[in-house]
Design an enzyme around this catalytic site. Structure first.
Site, PDB file in Angstrom:
ATOM      1  N   LYS A 204      43.116  35.840  42.974  1.00 32.79           N
ATOM      2  CA  LYS A 204      43.402  34.423  42.757  1.00 32.79           C
ATOM      3  C   LYS A 204      44.854  34.192  42.347  1.00 32.79           C
ATOM      4  CE  LYS A 204      38.796  32.558  41.967  1.00 32.79           C
ATOM      5  NZ  LYS A 204      37.877  31.870  41.025  1.00 32.79           N
ATOM      6  N   ARG A 238      32.768  39.374  40.806  1.00 32.62           N
ATOM      7  CA  ARG A 238      32.738  38.868  42.180  1.00 32.62           C
ATOM      8  C   ARG A 238      34.076  39.219  42.821  1.00 32.62           C
ATOM      9  NH1 ARG A 238      34.217  34.255  45.114  1.00 32.62           N
ATOM     10  NH2 ARG A 238      32.712  33.643  46.734  1.00 32.62           N
TER      11      ARG A 238
END
Length: 258
Positions: A204, A238
């Site tokens: 991210k 995740r």
């Protein structure tokens, strides 16, 4: 939890797993590397992503789930969607977990649908929608406010009849990078929710912008924060890269045994 995006426009791997062949290659790789779940998503939630109709999202995810279940019948699949119709269709196709980035705030029928399906539910914190979330980052104390909202969402979900709940603080969703790091630094406080905590920070912008690099070059940073998340109490990671995450998990467990 290995990420299987069946979208043409996800921020990191958009289009890479859009064909059935590539979906199965990705699934096989992740399962062989130790993934416990495969998280299938057909609607990119990155800022500026294109709108996708419910029917198109259903077609994408159900096709992928059908293919995975046929070749890997023992695979545990979660469906990454905030739409109850898509969640229902995906579970009927073979998914066994619903992963909702909105925590039930974007579809009034989500909680009742999950309760009827009797499957585990992942509630993530999100303000607004994927299109508006980048403008909704005004918090006095991001950790405490996210904790409060997740606690409220979990209480409502339980009242609707959902028994198995996992919480996701929603790193990067309606949070600046600084706010995401603040939440990560206080991650142990989320144990107060008394449910497993899922952390999704793989590649991210909080990582690659901090390191002045790109999502493609953010694996090392992802691995560092995944290790930190485990130490802070995360139960599920995740990730796009299962092998490296499983190495974190193995070393973490070895350290706990020492």
């Amino acid at each position: 939890m290995g990420i299987v995006n069946v979208t043409p426009d996800s921020f990191y791997d958009g289009g890479k797993t859009f064909s059935e062949k590539n979906i199965l290659i990705q699934a096989e790789k992740m399962l062989s590397e130790g993934a416990t779940f495969l998280d299938v998503g057909g609607y990119s939630t990155r800022p500026g992503a294109a709108e996708v109709s419910i029917e198109e999202e259903k077609n994408r995810v159900c096709g992928a789930i059908n293919s995975i279940v046929k070749k890997f019948p023992e695979a545990l699949i979660s469906i990454d969607t905030f739409r109850s119709d898509v969640a229902k269709a995906a579970v009927e196709a073979g998914a066994s977990i619903i992963n909702d980035v909105s925590g039930g705030t974007l579809d009034a029928d989500m909680f009742s649908t999950v309760a009827k399906l009797k499957v585990p539910y992942i509630a993530m914190h999100l303000r607004g929608t994927p299109k508006t979330m980048t403008k909704l980052t005004d918090y006095k104390n991001v950790t405490l406010e996210v904790l409060k909202i997740l606690s409220e969402r979990i209480a409502i979900a339980r009242a609707e009849g959902i028994n198995d709940i996992i919480a996701d603080p929603g790193f990067g969703f309606a949070k600046t990078s600084a706010q995401s790091f603040e939440m990560m630094n206080n991650l142990e406080l989320f144990q107060n929710l008394d449910v497993p905590i899922l952390v999704g920070i793989s590649r991210k912008s909080m990582i690659y912008k901090t390191l002045n690099t790109s999502a493609e070059n953010a694996l090392n940073g992802t691995t560092v924060l995944n290790a930190f998340a485990l130490l802070k109490g995360a139960s599920i990671l995740r990730v796009h890269n299962v092998k490296e995450a499983m190495e974190c998990v193995a070393l973490y467990h070895e350290m706990k045994l020492a």
